[in-house]
Design a protein around this motif. Structure first.
Motif, PDB file in Angstrom:
ATOM      1  N   TRP A 128       9.482   4.159   9.113  1.00 45.19           N
ATOM      2  CA  TRP A 128       9.940   5.463   9.587  1.00 45.19           C
ATOM      3  C   TRP A 128       9.872   6.545   8.511  1.00 45.19           C
ATOM      4  O   TRP A 128       9.340   7.631   8.763  1.00 45.19           O
ATOM      5  N   ARG A 129      10.379   6.258   7.315  1.00 45.33           N
ATOM      6  CA  ARG A 129      10.380   7.283   6.263  1.00 45.33           C
ATOM      7  C   ARG A 129       8.963   7.650   5.816  1.00 45.33           C
ATOM      8  O   ARG A 129       8.661   8.839   5.672  1.00 45.33           O
ATOM      9  N   PRO A 130       8.074   6.683   5.587  1.00 43.52           N
ATOM     10  CA  PRO A 130       6.709   7.065   5.216  1.00 43.52           C
ATOM     11  C   PRO A 130       6.014   7.956   6.241  1.00 43.52           C
ATOM     12  O   PRO A 130       5.137   8.754   5.884  1.00 43.52           O
ATOM     13  N   LEU A 131       6.406   7.841   7.508  1.00 47.63           N
ATOM     14  CA  LEU A 131       5.800   8.655   8.559  1.00 47.63           C
ATOM     15  C   LEU A 131       6.623   9.902   8.875  1.00 47.63           C
ATOM     16  O   LEU A 131       6.250  10.690   9.752  1.00 47.63           O
ATOM     17  N   GLY A 132       7.750  10.088   8.183  1.00 45.04           N
ATOM     18  CA  GLY A 132       8.574  11.266   8.395  1.00 45.04           C
ATOM     19  C   GLY A 132       9.375  11.250   9.678  1.00 45.04           C
ATOM     20  O   GLY A 132       9.773  12.307  10.179  1.00 45.04           O
ATOM     21  N   PRO A 164      -3.012   3.959   5.809  1.00 45.63           N
ATOM     22  CA  PRO A 164      -2.638   3.055   4.714  1.00 45.63           C
ATOM     23  C   PRO A 164      -1.183   3.168   4.289  1.00 45.63           C
ATOM     24  O   PRO A 164      -0.714   2.339   3.503  1.00 45.63           O
ATOM     25  N   LYS A 165      -0.443   4.149   4.802  1.00 44.54           N
ATOM     26  CA  LYS A 165       0.992   4.201   4.518  1.00 44.54           C
ATOM     27  C   LYS A 165       1.718   2.980   5.087  1.00 44.54           C
ATOM     28  O   LYS A 165       2.797   2.621   4.599  1.00 44.54           O
ATOM     29  N   LEU A 166       1.142   2.375   6.118  1.00 46.25           N
ATOM     30  CA  LEU A 166       1.796   1.246   6.773  1.00 46.25           C
ATOM     31  C   LEU A 166       1.199  -0.094   6.359  1.00 46.25           C
ATOM     32  O   LEU A 166       1.933  -1.005   5.977  1.00 46.25           O
ATOM     33  N   LEU A 167      -0.091  -0.249   6.480  1.00 50.63           N
ATOM     34  CA  LEU A 167      -0.733  -1.542   6.257  1.00 50.63           C
ATOM     35  C   LEU A 167      -2.072  -1.386   5.552  1.00 50.63           C
ATOM     36  O   LEU A 167      -2.710  -0.325   5.623  1.00 50.63           O
ATOM     37  N   LYS A 168      -2.508  -2.469   4.937  1.00 47.80           N
ATOM     38  CA  LYS A 168      -3.844  -2.539   4.361  1.00 47.80           C
ATOM     39  C   LYS A 168      -4.864  -2.820   5.467  1.00 47.80           C
ATOM     40  O   LYS A 168      -4.517  -3.312   6.540  1.00 47.80           O
ATOM     41  N   PRO A 169      -6.140  -2.520   5.221  1.00 43.36           N
ATOM     42  CA  PRO A 169      -7.156  -2.734   6.274  1.00 43.36           C
ATOM     43  C   PRO A 169      -7.163  -4.138   6.858  1.00 43.36           C
ATOM     44  O   PRO A 169      -7.280  -4.311   8.072  1.00 43.36           O
ATOM     45  N   ALA A 170      -7.037  -5.171   6.013  1.00 42.61           N
ATOM     46  CA  ALA A 170      -7.063  -6.547   6.520  1.00 42.61           C
ATOM     47  C   ALA A 170      -5.878  -6.832   7.440  1.00 42.61           C
ATOM     48  O   ALA A 170      -6.000  -7.601   8.408  1.00 42.61           O
TER      49      ALA A 170
END
Length: 402
Positions: free
Chosen positions: A202-206, A279-285
């Motif tokens: 939530w915080r990384p996405l505001g 990429p704020k949430l997950l890496k590509p893999a």
């Protein structure tokens, strides 16, 4: 497109089918294609609050996508393993074994030992053997034989420590796998799921001020909460206020499969990030793993058979997709293996939430969308048909451009 969607929902509001709704759709470049809200946040007498993009609502099973992301974040951290026996993290899971029948004369379940490890992969794929007790007659009998009601309890352990309905990995059933997975995140992260999602999603996405498992305890959220409404016993409008509804039946824990409350604007922000593989949430893999179909041929067939085994199963699980479109399951949600003409491309992932909510991610077309409302009966067919029209309108707007 805008006028067509507007009329669909304005008519539903006018007939009393739908008290209020908020909708968002956007593309892979982060552009919002459509956003609008209609109607009221409550039908309670004496209230006249509009349903807006910032109205806080129960999104119920749409929580599952957030929990899947949280699990994959822990996998990236090295604190959880998708394929390890989860009993080392959740020692009580599966302790009753597999229910194979019920002896009515003795008022006792017939249980068999389970020797197959339960893993996070199975929990997130609904192949672990867990099924919601209120929809399984054997589990209802098991509950009642213990002096308990289905879906009772205050914690994940109390609600979800149930007999398995099949050995893990051999079948498909919709149940509390994400509730257990959310508990695994809590154990691994040594924090509540609320705290983990706030910090990592939530915080990384505001959107940290737009989402919570416990909105009634938040001064900034409680006055923005929508109330639940229901149609009559014949499933007909007009909708009326449904007092004291609680999706968790009084439970006090974070349920990763059911109890996030958020706004349409915030959920769309999250959904758009997942579509764009932010990429704020997950890496590509990890995004690849999130969207990858997880079912083998046997479990995939079981999923398709179950959806169309009963009209209510189709209502709750079918997402208004015809049986001719083959389906499978990913950590994200239901996957349509083929496209549906005028609605979505092959590989589209979608799921809903108990109060007739829906989200979709069409990766090939490059669009996503969400519809948030608070109306029962769950996944009400006429309301879900409105959301299908919304999805079709967005698809038709974008498809000619690609």
């Amino acid at each position: 497109m805008t006028q067509n969607i507007d009329k669909v929902y304005e008519d539903a509001i006018a007939t009393g089918l739908l008290p209020g709704v908020s909708l968002f759709a956007g593309d892979k470049d982060g552009n919002i294609i459509y956003s609008k809200s209609f109607g009221k946040a409550s039908l309670k007498e004496g209230t006249d609050r509009p349903f807006t993009e910032s109205t806080i609502a129960s999104v119920a099973s749409m929580s599952k996508l957030m929990t899947s992301v949280a699990v994959l974040q822990c996998v990236e951290d090295g604190t959880l393993d998708l394929d390890a026996d989860i009993k080392s993290v959740l020692p009580g899971i599966g302790k009753y074994g597999v229910i194979t029948g019920f002896d009515d004369a003795k008022n006792s379940a017939i249980l068999a030992e389970n020797t197959v490890p339960i893993t996070l992969r199975l929990l997130l794929s609904h192949t672990s053997g867990h099924e919601y007790d209120q929809v399984n007659p054997l589990l209802v009998k098991w509950r009642l034989s213990r002096g308990e009601q289905p879906w009772s309890g205050l914690t994940v352990e109390e609600k979800s420590t149930l007999p398995l309905v099949f050995p893990p990995g051999t079948n498909w059933a919709y149940g509390g796998g994400h509730d257990w997975a959310g508990r695994a995140v809590e154990v691994a992260a040594k924090s509540s799921l609320e705290e983990f999602m706030r910090a990592r999603i939530w915080r990384p996405l505001g959107i940290e001020n737009e989402a919570s498992f416990f909105p009634k305890t938040r001064e900034d959220l409680k006055d923005r909460l929508a109330d639940m409404s229901t149609l009559n016993e014949k499933n007909e409008p007009p909708a009326v206020h449904l007092p004291d509804f609680d999706v968790l039946g009084g439970a006090t824990a974070c349920f990763g499969g059911a109890s996030v409350h958020t706004s349409a604007r915030a959920y769309y922000t999250f959904l758009s990030a997942v579509l764009r593989r932010d990429p704020k949430l997950l890496k590509p893999a990890s995004y690849e793993e999130l969207f990858r179909p997880q079912l083998d041929e046997r479990c995939e067939q079981a999923l398709n058979d179950l959806i169309y085994s009963h009209p209510l199963r189709e209502q709750y699980l079918g997402m208004q997709i015809p049986a001719s479109v083959r389906k499978t399951w990913s950590f994200a949600g239901l996957v349509a293996k083929e496209g549906q003409e005028g609605r979505f491309a092959a590989g589209t992932t979608l799921w809903g939430g108990y109060p007739s909510c829906e989200w979709f991610i069409d990766g090939e077309t490059g669009i996503c969308g969400v519809a948030v409302c608070q109306i029962l009966p769950p996944m009400q067919p006429d309301v879900m048909a409105l959301h299908e029209k919304f999805q079709r309108a967005v698809f038709s707007q974008v498809k000619p451009r690609i």
